[in-house]
Design a protein around this motif. Structure first.
Motif, mmCIF file in Angstrom:
data_model
loop_
_atom_site.group_PDB
_atom_site.id
_atom_site.type_symbol
_atom_site.label_atom_id
_atom_site.label_comp_id
_atom_site.label_asym_id
_atom_site.label_seq_id
_atom_site.Cartn_x
_atom_site.Cartn_y
_atom_site.Cartn_z
ATOM 1 N N GLY A 29 63.708 8.632 37.244
ATOM 2 C CA GLY A 29 65.024 8.970 36.719
ATOM 3 C C GLY A 29 65.740 10.019 37.536
ATOM 4 N N GLY A 30 65.049 10.624 38.475
ATOM 5 C CA GLY A 30 65.670 11.598 39.366
ATOM 6 C C GLY A 30 65.911 10.973 40.729
ATOM 7 N N LYS A 31 66.201 11.796 41.706
ATOM 8 C CA LYS A 31 66.435 11.290 43.064
ATOM 9 C C LYS A 31 65.159 10.718 43.660
ATOM 10 N N GLU A 32 64.038 11.319 43.320
ATOM 11 C CA GLU A 32 62.747 10.858 43.812
ATOM 12 C C GLU A 32 61.769 10.737 42.645
ATOM 13 N N ILE A 33 60.770 9.861 42.812
ATOM 14 C CA ILE A 33 59.721 9.729 41.812
ATOM 15 C C ILE A 33 58.745 10.885 41.970
ATOM 16 N N GLU A 34 58.471 11.576 40.877
ATOM 17 C CA GLU A 34 57.523 12.696 40.893
ATOM 18 C C GLU A 34 56.147 12.198 40.452
ATOM 19 N N VAL A 35 55.110 12.639 41.149
ATOM 20 C CA VAL A 35 53.742 12.225 40.854
ATOM 21 C C VAL A 35 52.937 13.429 40.370
ATOM 22 N N TYR A 36 52.288 13.283 39.228
ATOM 23 C CA TYR A 36 51.410 14.325 38.692
ATOM 24 C C TYR A 36 50.049 13.699 38.413
ATOM 25 N N ASN A 37 49.014 14.317 38.942
ATOM 26 C CA ASN A 37 47.670 13.774 38.767
ATOM 27 C C ASN A 37 46.662 14.907 38.898
ATOM 28 N N GLU A 38 46.021 15.277 37.790
ATOM 29 C CA GLU A 38 45.073 16.392 37.811
ATOM 30 C C GLU A 38 43.851 16.096 36.946
ATOM 31 N N PHE A 39 42.708 16.618 37.398
ATOM 32 C CA PHE A 39 41.501 16.639 36.584
ATOM 33 C C PHE A 39 41.444 17.971 35.846
ATOM 34 N N CYS A 40 40.831 17.955 34.676
ATOM 35 C CA CYS A 40 40.662 19.197 33.921
ATOM 36 C C CYS A 40 39.262 19.246 33.321
ATOM 37 N N SER A 41 38.806 20.451 33.039
ATOM 38 C CA SER A 41 37.477 20.631 32.457
ATOM 39 C C SER A 41 37.544 20.437 30.946
ATOM 40 N N SER A 42 36.378 20.277 30.351
ATOM 41 C CA SER A 42 36.289 20.102 28.897
ATOM 42 C C SER A 42 34.960 20.648 28.416
ATOM 43 N N ASP A 43 34.970 21.191 27.201
ATOM 44 C CA ASP A 43 33.729 21.649 26.588
ATOM 45 C C ASP A 43 32.900 20.475 26.061
ATOM 46 N N ILE A 44 33.526 19.307 25.990
ATOM 47 C CA ILE A 44 32.834 18.100 25.530
ATOM 48 C C ILE A 44 32.252 17.373 26.740
ATOM 49 N N GLU A 45 30.985 17.029 26.682
ATOM 50 C CA GLU A 45 30.350 16.314 27.783
ATOM 51 C C GLU A 45 30.918 14.907 27.914
ATOM 52 N N ILE A 46 31.009 14.432 29.144
ATOM 53 C CA ILE A 46 31.493 13.072 29.386
ATOM 54 C C ILE A 46 30.408 12.090 28.964
ATOM 55 N N LYS A 47 30.755 11.159 28.102
ATOM 56 C CA LYS A 47 29.792 10.159 27.652
ATOM 57 C C LYS A 47 29.551 9.136 28.767
ATOM 58 N N TYR A 48 28.340 8.620 28.829
ATOM 59 C CA TYR A 48 27.998 7.686 29.900
ATOM 60 C C TYR A 48 28.836 6.401 29.859
ATOM 61 N N PRO A 49 29.130 5.833 28.675
ATOM 62 C CA PRO A 49 30.000 4.652 28.675
ATOM 63 C C PRO A 49 31.388 4.945 29.241
ATOM 64 N N ALA A 50 31.910 6.160 28.972
ATOM 65 C CA ALA A 50 33.204 6.550 29.536
ATOM 66 C C ALA A 50 33.094 6.714 31.042
ATOM 67 N N MET A 51 32.005 7.351 31.495
ATOM 68 C CA MET A 51 31.778 7.557 32.927
ATOM 69 C C MET A 51 31.690 6.210 33.648
ATOM 70 N N GLU A 52 31.074 5.239 32.976
ATOM 71 C CA GLU A 52 30.927 3.907 33.547
ATOM 72 C C GLU A 52 32.287 3.258 33.777
ATOM 73 N N VAL A 53 33.233 3.536 32.887
ATOM 74 C CA VAL A 53 34.564 2.933 32.987
ATOM 75 C C VAL A 53 35.411 3.619 34.045
ATOM 76 N N HIS A 54 35.536 4.956 33.957
ATOM 77 C CA HIS A 54 36.491 5.625 34.852
ATOM 78 C C HIS A 54 35.858 6.308 36.065
#
Length: 246
Positions: A29-54
């Protein structure tokens, strides 16, 4: 001028306690497309089925800021006004995850999954990856990704956002064709809110049968579903009531 935020998240899992570990979105919607992409930490452990997907491992988020401390999250808060549009495929999941981080949506919402179910009602599936191949979107990805400096990976937040951007173009065309006298963007907002008519059973003893036929042959079963199945989604509830004439 309105901004259009095409967004996806990756998370530690899909349960109530799970949290965001990747936030990716494009701002159009602006003059240029803006890209935002970041990883963040979590106190919740990543589940293995989720890890398998992403494919996001604990090492990839170690030392990263909390979700609410990310620049991308803070920018999302700035964009969160009624003039702008949030575009997500299967919005309740991502919106629910953002709400856990204190984000309350003020933007107009387009859920491309719900719009696709309205527009492409006879498709075998409505998953984003299904349309990626069915519509040949994968053929356009590299050129689009190179222009934006994005690496495309299946089930990666920013990769899925790129696919969603390409799908949105085709979906908008289909909405315009079906509703030629209406603004396609506003129509997608409206379709996101409208109940979806379910025509075929996807589960249970009548799987594969037309809902209308079952309503004529075994209405008591459908009434039992309405009364006894607490987790029955609102679209199915709406459709059963419609076919029963209640």
């Amino acid at each position: 001028m309105a901004k259009y935020i095409i967004l996806d998240t990756e998370t530690t899992g899909t349960d109530e306690l799970d949290r965001i570990i990747q936030l990716g979105y494009l701002v159009l919607g602006g003059k240029e497309i803006e890209v935002y992409n970041e990883f963040c930490s979590s106190d919740i452990e990543i589940k293995y089925p989720a890890m398998e997907v992403h494919g996001i491992t604990p090492e990839m988020i170690e030392g990263k800021p909390k979700c609410t401390d990310m620049a991308s999250y803070q920018k999302l808060l700035e964009l969160n006004t009624p003039d702008n549009y949030m575009i997500i495929h299967n919005a309740p999941f991502d919106i629910g995850m953002l709400q856990k981080e204190g984000f309350n949506l003020q933007m107009k919402l387009i859920d491309t999954l719900r719009v696709a179910k309205h527009i492409f009602e006879d498709e075998d599936a409505h998953r984003l990856q299904y349309f990626r191949y069915k519509m040949g979107l994968y053929k356009q990805e590299k050129q689009e990704a190179d222009a934006l400096g994005i690496e495309v990976k299946a089930h990666d937040a920013i990769g899925d956002v790129l696919v969603l951007k390409l799908f949105l173009t085709e979906l908008r065309k289909a909405v315009q064709a079906k509703f030629p006298n209406e603004n396609p963007v506003e129509k997608m907002v409206a379709l996101t809110k409208e109940p979806i008519l379910v025509k075929i059973f996807r589960f249970g003893k009548y799987r594969g049968r037309m809902l209308q036929e079952v309503a004529a042959e075994d209405p008591q079963y459908l009434r039992w579903m309405l009364k006894s199945m607490e987790n029955l989604d609102e679209d199915m509830r709406y459709s059963i009531n419609l076919y029963l004439g209640d």
